[in-house]
Scaffold this motif. Structure first.
Motif, PDB file in Angstrom:
ATOM      1  N   ARG A  20       0.839  -0.974  -0.335  1.00 33.88           N
ATOM      2  CA  ARG A  20       0.097   0.097   0.025  1.00 33.88           C
ATOM      3  C   ARG A  20       0.928   1.212   0.078  1.00 33.88           C
ATOM      4  O   ARG A  20       1.685   1.450   0.825  1.00 33.88           O
ATOM      5  CB  ARG A  20      -0.918   0.063   1.195  1.00 33.88           C
ATOM      6  CG  ARG A  20      -2.153   0.872   1.098  1.00 33.88           C
ATOM      7  CD  ARG A  20      -1.911   2.278   1.620  1.00 33.88           C
ATOM      8  NE  ARG A  20      -1.441   2.284   3.136  1.00 33.88           N
ATOM      9  CZ  ARG A  20      -0.361   3.073   3.188  1.00 33.88           C
ATOM     10  NH1 ARG A  20       0.287   3.721   2.501  1.00 33.88           N
ATOM     11  NH2 ARG A  20       0.075   3.250   4.728  1.00 33.88           N
ATOM     12  N   THR A  40       0.158  -3.845 -16.103  1.00 34.51           N
ATOM     13  CA  THR A  40      -0.686  -2.678 -15.405  1.00 34.51           C
ATOM     14  C   THR A  40      -1.723  -2.040 -16.146  1.00 34.51           C
ATOM     15  O   THR A  40      -1.482  -1.983 -17.362  1.00 34.51           O
ATOM     16  CB  THR A  40       0.400  -1.869 -14.762  1.00 34.51           C
ATOM     17  OG1 THR A  40      -0.271  -1.190 -13.625  1.00 34.51           O
ATOM     18  CG2 THR A  40       0.950  -0.921 -15.581  1.00 34.51           C
ATOM     19  N   TYR A  50     -12.409   7.088  -9.127  1.00 36.03           N
ATOM     20  CA  TYR A  50     -11.576   6.291  -8.244  1.00 36.03           C
ATOM     21  C   TYR A  50     -11.884   6.824  -6.965  1.00 36.03           C
ATOM     22  O   TYR A  50     -12.179   8.105  -6.841  1.00 36.03           O
ATOM     23  CB  TYR A  50     -10.202   6.344  -8.477  1.00 36.03           C
ATOM     24  CG  TYR A  50      -9.488   5.776  -9.835  1.00 36.03           C
ATOM     25  CD1 TYR A  50      -9.559   4.388 -10.006  1.00 36.03           C
ATOM     26  CD2 TYR A  50      -9.364   6.450 -11.124  1.00 36.03           C
ATOM     27  CE1 TYR A  50      -9.092   3.742 -11.201  1.00 36.03           C
ATOM     28  CE2 TYR A  50      -8.903   5.819 -12.083  1.00 36.03           C
ATOM     29  CZ  TYR A  50      -8.988   4.473 -12.148  1.00 36.03           C
ATOM     30  OH  TYR A  50      -8.433   3.887 -13.397  1.00 36.03           O
ATOM     31  N   HIS A 204     -15.005  -1.128  -7.815  1.00 34.70           N
ATOM     32  CA  HIS A 204     -13.693  -0.601  -8.523  1.00 34.70           C
ATOM     33  C   HIS A 204     -14.170  -0.131 -10.053  1.00 34.70           C
ATOM     34  O   HIS A 204     -14.403  -1.290 -10.566  1.00 34.70           O
ATOM     35  CB  HIS A 204     -12.390  -1.631  -8.602  1.00 34.70           C
ATOM     36  CG  HIS A 204     -11.167  -0.764  -9.186  1.00 34.70           C
ATOM     37  ND1 HIS A 204     -10.974  -0.761 -10.444  1.00 34.70           N
ATOM     38  CD2 HIS A 204     -10.127  -0.489  -8.315  1.00 34.70           C
ATOM     39  CE1 HIS A 204      -9.711   0.226 -10.383  1.00 34.70           C
ATOM     40  NE2 HIS A 204      -9.142   0.029  -9.183  1.00 34.70           N
ATOM     41  N   PHE A 232      -0.007  -0.665 -10.469  1.00 32.79           N
ATOM     42  CA  PHE A 232      -1.478   0.073 -10.439  1.00 32.79           C
ATOM     43  C   PHE A 232      -2.345  -1.213 -10.067  1.00 32.79           C
ATOM     44  O   PHE A 232      -3.203  -1.440 -10.816  1.00 32.79           O
ATOM     45  CB  PHE A 232      -1.852   0.754 -11.278  1.00 32.79           C
ATOM     46  CG  PHE A 232      -1.100   2.229 -11.579  1.00 32.79           C
ATOM     47  CD1 PHE A 232      -1.144   3.301 -10.693  1.00 32.79           C
ATOM     48  CD2 PHE A 232      -0.104   2.148 -12.563  1.00 32.79           C
ATOM     49  CE1 PHE A 232      -0.566   4.329 -10.921  1.00 32.79           C
ATOM     50  CE2 PHE A 232       0.726   3.205 -12.678  1.00 32.79           C
ATOM     51  CZ  PHE A 232       0.767   4.351 -11.877  1.00 32.79           C
ATOM     52  N   GLY A 234      -4.780  -2.051  -8.068  1.00 34.68           N
ATOM     53  CA  GLY A 234      -6.243  -2.129  -7.969  1.00 34.68           C
ATOM     54  C   GLY A 234      -6.647  -3.166  -6.996  1.00 34.68           C
ATOM     55  O   GLY A 234      -6.152  -3.517  -5.892  1.00 34.68           O
ATOM     56  N   ASP A 253      -0.829  -0.194  -4.702  1.00 31.59           N
ATOM     57  CA  ASP A 253      -1.803   0.584  -4.729  1.00 31.59           C
ATOM     58  C   ASP A 253      -2.068   1.678  -3.763  1.00 31.59           C
ATOM     59  O   ASP A 253      -1.517   1.086  -2.795  1.00 31.59           O
ATOM     60  CB  ASP A 253      -3.062  -0.336  -5.095  1.00 31.59           C
ATOM     61  CG  ASP A 253      -4.117   0.557  -5.777  1.00 31.59           C
ATOM     62  OD1 ASP A 253      -4.360   0.242  -6.870  1.00 31.59           O
ATOM     63  OD2 ASP A 253      -4.935   1.207  -5.053  1.00 31.59           O
ATOM     64  N   TYR A 258      -8.732  -0.722  -1.836  1.00 34.05           N
ATOM     65  CA  TYR A 258      -8.357  -1.807  -2.862  1.00 34.05           C
ATOM     66  C   TYR A 258      -7.476  -2.737  -2.468  1.00 34.05           C
ATOM     67  O   TYR A 258      -7.589  -3.909  -2.961  1.00 34.05           O
ATOM     68  CB  TYR A 258      -8.173  -0.983  -4.206  1.00 34.05           C
ATOM     69  CG  TYR A 258      -9.279  -0.130  -4.682  1.00 34.05           C
ATOM     70  CD1 TYR A 258     -10.630  -0.445  -4.482  1.00 34.05           C
ATOM     71  CD2 TYR A 258      -8.716   1.116  -5.368  1.00 34.05           C
ATOM     72  CE1 TYR A 258     -11.577   0.577  -4.995  1.00 34.05           C
ATOM     73  CE2 TYR A 258      -9.692   1.851  -5.957  1.00 34.05           C
ATOM     74  CZ  TYR A 258     -10.932   1.613  -5.994  1.00 34.05           C
ATOM     75  OH  TYR A 258     -11.921   2.343  -6.293  1.00 34.05           O
TER      76      TYR A 258
END
Length: 297
Positions: A20, A40, A50, A204, A232, A234, A253, A258
């Motif tokens: 994270r 990605t 988002y 998402h 990325f 997600g 991410d 997420y």
């Protein structure tokens, strides 16, 4: 809070790592030439909703930011690695993917350009996911781009492993093929599974099917030593594909929720948790700003 001030947190699940944090800051601390495949799908800068990222920068700002991101990907990607960049424009912003890819010419060679087809109509029948557009000017946007980028454009690919059987079986002997497989080509029809609620996409707005990163990794080739990076991540689709193929996945991410969903999905893929409904996945405790994993080192 500025992304630069968010302290990255790392969590191990089986052979995989969930991080994270801000993708750029995390990759700057990664070892160079350490990743075999990058798959990605970054924010497209077309106003997607988002949770923690504003997907509406000035175009020059967005392209500049993505160029810096891609420079770090080039640094961590092995000399014989592959970078699969999934991106799309919109009917109102059709030039954006091409404006971006031309700005990467001094970082990568565009070895292949794959068109990911999400919906196709053959005669009177439609196959795949069709998302209606209410417009008198535009036709439906049924595809996205997958740019296959490499350092020198000379990476050998597993074309038949990622290929398809012959429809006309006489071609096998007539053209002296060793197996009933041919190259899939650069148009990939990979539909979404039908969903009837946003929860089935884990709330998402920009998920892709597991089959897409699977196809990318299969085309590049992989073994038990392969390392996949998705900066990325997600909700962790690329890492689920990595687990299914038996390779190591590293996912990053910025969004704590997420990351929590990715953690839950990966635990299910690892056999550490039973499949549950979407409400259960979304109720997984999120990794806080202080984090509940180990600091990234």
């Amino acid at each position: 809070m500025s992304h630069d001030k968010i302290r990255a947190r790392r969590e191990a699940l089986g052979p995989h790592a969930l991080i994270r944090g801000d993708a750029l800051n995390v990759m700057r601390r990664m070892e160079g030439d350490s990743v075999d495949v990058v798959v990605t799908s970054p924010p497209y800068n077309i106003g997607v909703a988002y949770r923690t990222y504003r997907d509406r920068r000035e175009e020059d700002d967005y392209i500049g930011w993505m160029r810096v991101i891609c420079a770090q990907i080039a640094r961590v990607l092995k000399p014989d690695g592959s970078f699969f960049l999934n991106i799309a424009g919109s009917s109102a912003q059709p030039w954006l993917p091409f404006e971006l890819i031309t700005q990467l010419r001094d970082l990568f060679v565009l070895q292949n350009h794959i068109v990911w087809i999400k919906s196709v109509s053959i005669e009177e029948k439609t196959y795949g996911h069709f998302k209606p557009v209410n417009s008198t000017r535009f036709i439906n946007h049924n595809h996205e781009h997958v740019f296959h980028l490499t350092h020198k454009g000379d990476v050998p690919l597993q074309r038949l492993a990622a290929g398809v059987p012959f429809t006309d079986k006489t071609n096998i002997n007539r053209r002296r093929h060793a197996v009933d497989r041919r190259c899939r080509g650069n148009t990939w029809f990979i539909p979404y599974e039908t969903v009837r609620h946003r929860k089935q996409k884990f709330l998402h707005p920009g998920t892709f099917p597991v089959a897409l990163p699977t196809a990318c990794m299969t085309l590049h080739g992989y073994d038990e030593n392969t390392v996949l990076l998705d900066p990325f991540m997600g909700t962790g689709t690329s890492l689920v594909a990595a687990q299914e193929l038996g390779v190591t996945g590293v996912g990053i991410d910025i969004d704590t929720r997420y990351v929590a969903v990715a953690r839950r999905r990966l635990r299910v893929a690892l056999g550490q948790a039973e499949p549950g409904d979407e409400d259960e996945m979304l109720s997984e405790p999120a990794m806080s700003a202080e984090g509940d994993g180990e600091p990234l080192v």
